[in-house]
Design a protein around this motif. Structure first.
Motif, PDB file in Angstrom:
ATOM      1  N   CYS A  63       1.065  -1.131  -0.116  1.00  0.00           N
ATOM      2  CA  CYS A  63      -0.012  -0.187  -0.024  1.00  0.00           C
ATOM      3  C   CYS A  63       0.819   1.264  -0.078  1.00  0.00           C
ATOM      4  N   ASP A  64       0.514   2.215  -0.917  1.00  0.00           N
ATOM      5  CA  ASP A  64       1.357   3.359  -1.006  1.00  0.00           C
ATOM      6  C   ASP A  64       0.703   4.488  -0.250  1.00  0.00           C
ATOM      7  N   ALA A  70      -2.852  14.432   6.712  1.00  0.00           N
ATOM      8  CA  ALA A  70      -2.240  15.775   6.342  1.00  0.00           C
ATOM      9  C   ALA A  70      -1.266  15.598   5.017  1.00  0.00           C
ATOM     10  N   ALA A  71      -0.759  14.048   4.835  1.00  0.00           N
ATOM     11  CA  ALA A  71       0.136  13.829   3.711  1.00  0.00           C
ATOM     12  C   ALA A  71      -0.417  13.430   2.613  1.00  0.00           C
ATOM     13  N   MET A  76      -1.191  12.732  -3.465  1.00  0.00           N
ATOM     14  CA  MET A  76      -2.034  12.853  -4.422  1.00  0.00           C
ATOM     15  C   MET A  76      -1.729  13.788  -5.788  1.00  0.00           C
ATOM     16  N   GLU A  77      -0.954  14.771  -5.449  1.00  0.00           N
ATOM     17  CA  GLU A  77      -0.395  15.482  -6.489  1.00  0.00           C
ATOM     18  C   GLU A  77       1.007  14.976  -6.920  1.00  0.00           C
ATOM     19  N   GLY A  78       1.835  14.160  -6.148  1.00  0.00           N
ATOM     20  CA  GLY A  78       2.777  13.507  -6.622  1.00  0.00           C
ATOM     21  C   GLY A  78       2.435  12.395  -7.902  1.00  0.00           C
ATOM     22  N   ARG A  79       1.376  11.611  -7.383  1.00  0.00           N
ATOM     23  CA  ARG A  79       0.865  10.559  -8.367  1.00  0.00           C
ATOM     24  C   ARG A  79       0.360  11.206  -9.763  1.00  0.00           C
ATOM     25  N   THR A  80      -0.304  12.335  -9.650  1.00  0.00           N
ATOM     26  CA  THR A  80      -0.778  13.083 -10.716  1.00  0.00           C
ATOM     27  C   THR A  80       0.310  13.586 -11.457  1.00  0.00           C
ATOM     28  N   GLY A  81       1.267  13.925 -11.058  1.00  0.00           N
ATOM     29  CA  GLY A  81       2.516  14.361 -11.822  1.00  0.00           C
ATOM     30  C   GLY A  81       3.108  13.362 -12.660  1.00  0.00           C
ATOM     31  N   GLU A  82       3.155  12.142 -11.839  1.00  0.00           N
ATOM     32  CA  GLU A  82       3.764  10.752 -12.665  1.00  0.00           C
ATOM     33  C   GLU A  82       3.119  10.608 -13.780  1.00  0.00           C
ATOM     34  N   ALA A 254     -11.925  14.963   1.822  1.00  0.00           N
ATOM     35  CA  ALA A 254     -12.827  14.167   2.489  1.00  0.00           C
ATOM     36  C   ALA A 254     -12.437  13.356   3.738  1.00  0.00           C
ATOM     37  N   VAL A 255     -11.356  12.387   3.257  1.00  0.00           N
ATOM     38  CA  VAL A 255     -10.645  11.683   4.219  1.00  0.00           C
ATOM     39  C   VAL A 255     -10.017  12.396   5.177  1.00  0.00           C
ATOM     40  N   ALA A 256      -9.309  13.691   4.767  1.00  0.00           N
ATOM     41  CA  ALA A 256      -8.519  14.484   6.118  1.00  0.00           C
ATOM     42  C   ALA A 256      -9.609  15.039   6.753  1.00  0.00           C
ATOM     43  N   GLN A 257     -10.569  15.464   6.417  1.00  0.00           N
ATOM     44  CA  GLN A 257     -11.749  16.259   7.076  1.00  0.00           C
ATOM     45  C   GLN A 257     -12.403  15.095   8.216  1.00  0.00           C
ATOM     46  N   ALA A 258     -12.639  13.959   7.679  1.00  0.00           N
ATOM     47  CA  ALA A 258     -13.215  12.948   8.525  1.00  0.00           C
ATOM     48  C   ALA A 258     -12.392  12.293   9.258  1.00  0.00           C
TER      49      ALA A 258
END
Length: 459
Positions: A63-64, A70-71, A76-82, A254-258
């Motif tokens: 699992c990555d 908070a991370a 997400m931005e790193g995956r999108t860039g890849e 949503a995950v961060a807020q929950a």
């Protein structure tokens, strides 16, 4: 909002009290029982059992996902860039003359569309339970995402009606018999749909994983367009799942807020991880694409027709020493039958299909076998016959052929206009279920729910 070990054990005990068959549950059976307008109690219990089974199977997978909420934004931005860099590289390869990476031809692409249909037909289903929690602001991102998956009640934008229309446009409505692996993702999503209140953290986690933009989505859309197939269903997901403001961003937030409001944040994040890993199960997109063989598929097409063609042919014609009826009495011999038709000059491989007598029988108006094969099956046969042949002309893309096209879901039933009024959202929830939202009452209920909920959000 908690998903603790104790809750998981209690759920497992409850599910084990109702065993439906020895051994593992079959995904196709679970899918069939849950993908109905109103699943019964036995089906719901089966869905719960299946979810637990799949979570256990996924537990040991790598699992990555970062452990701290908070991370998530940076992850997400790193995956999108890849993905962006990989797609840029793909485009450069294609511009330099590289062949399509995924689809060898149109038949291959249509085969893919048929084989991923069990998942596409329940698009967004994992979020269904969220609409019941409309009073809780933590569920707002999930609810809004689900409503967008449903096109806010517009048949032309409902993802299920879009996909149905795509299949129908190419004679692919009647899909092939599929292995159980092809139903795993759909069964998981339907299980989460009807048990999301119990597996709240897992729903957040599954949504986080599913809404990330994958490279295969971009390449699929590009190559479908090249092959003259409407890519809109896939390009729509490229745009709405974007990491800037789309579903991918909403899922991470949503995950961060929950997690911030969970009474036990580590336990909640463990549930998120369980849900996230569920995305890894079942037949993968690339696995489905790589499993295609044109030779095997043309044999399968004839094999599937053989039982229906027995005793339907006259005996005056013999191929390879047998009548057509005799060949069809042994469906397992269709590969040999094709060889014999080539020897007898009924089929001429490597040339335009119209030069083959067999093709003219099934394609020409007035042909003795006209209508026997559907659009997909004829595409398979044509490409198999013409394999290695080209007229040298460049095939126009779908967009080039359909400038100013009507929306792909234009054939979906129209939904009568409904005046905006105060409504009871709880009374609409049932019609937003995965097995109901794409039919007329469900579309109308979705429109009402969306209007009222969105208005309440800005009030």
């Amino acid at each position: 909002m908690r998903s603790t070990v104790e809750e998981m054990q209690a759920a497992r005990s409850a599910a084990q009290a109702y065993r439906h068959q020895p051994g593992s549950l079959q995904a196709a059976h679970v899918y069939a029982q849950l993908f109905v307008p109103v699943p019964d109690e036995a089906a719901l219990a089966m869905g719960q059992d299946y979810l637990l089974q799949q979570m256990e199977q996924a537990a040991g997978l790598p699992c990555d996902l970062p452990g701290h909420p908070a991370a998530l934004a940076g992850w997400m931005e790193g995956r999108t860039g890849e993905v962006a860099r990989a797609y840029e590289s793909y485009l450069k390869e294609r511009q330099q003359g590289a062949p399509r990476r995924y689809f060898s031809g149109k038949a291959h692409a249509l085969n893919f569309l048929r084989r991923v249909a069990p998942t596409k037909m329940v698009d967004g289903a994992w979020l269904y339970s969220a609409v019941k929690r409309w009073r809780d602001p933590l569920y707002r991102p999930l609810i809004l995402t689900y409503l967008e998956e449903l096109g806010d009640g517009d048949a032309a934008m409902n993802h299920v009606t879009l996909y149905r229309s795509l299949l129908a446009a190419h004679g692919c409505e009647h899909g092939p018999a599929l292995s159980d692996e092809h139903y795993v993702q759909g069964a998981i999503q339907l299980g989460l749909a009807h048990h999301g209140e119990q597996f709240a953290a897992e729903v957040f986690g599954f949504n986080l994983g599913y809404e990330q933009l994958p490279l295969h989505l971009l390449i699929t859309a590009y190559e479908l367009n090249e092959l003259g197939i409407d890519p809109y269903y896939f390009t729509l997901h490229v745009t709405i799942d974007n990491a800037a403001s789309g579903h991918a961003r909403k899922a991470a937030e949503a995950v961060a807020q929950a997690a911030a409001q969970a009474s036990d944040t580590p336990a909640f994040m463990e549930g998120v991880r369980r849900g996230y890993l569920l995305n890894e199960l079942g037949a993968s997109t690339l696995g489905v694409i790589r499993s295609f063989s044109l030779q095997d598929e043309v044999v399968q097409v004839l094999t599937s027709k053989a039982p229906f063609g027995r005793m339907m042919h006259s005996d005056y014609c013999r191929i390879g020493g047998k009548t057509v009826n005799q060949w069809l009495e042994q469906p397992e011999g269709m590969a040999r039958f094709l060889e014999e038709m080539q020897k007898a000059n009924w089929i001429t491989r490597g040339k335009e299909a119209s030069q083959s007598r067999f093709w003219r029988l099934i394609d020409a108006a007035g042909g003795q076998m006209f209508g026997v094969f559907d659009g997909y099956e004829k595409q398979v046969i044509r490409e198999w016959i013409e394999e290695g042949w080209s007229d040298g002309r460049r095939q126009p893309t779908f967009r080039a052929l359909a400038r100013g096209r009507e929306n792909a879901a234009a054939e979906a039933p129209a939904v009568p206009a409904v005046a905006l009024r105060e409504v009871d959202l709880d009374a609409l929830v049932a019609d937003l279920a995965p097995g109901r939202h794409h039919i007329v009452p469900g579309l109308e209920a979705t429109r009402l729910y969306s209007q009222r909920y969105r208005r309440a959000c800005v009030a």
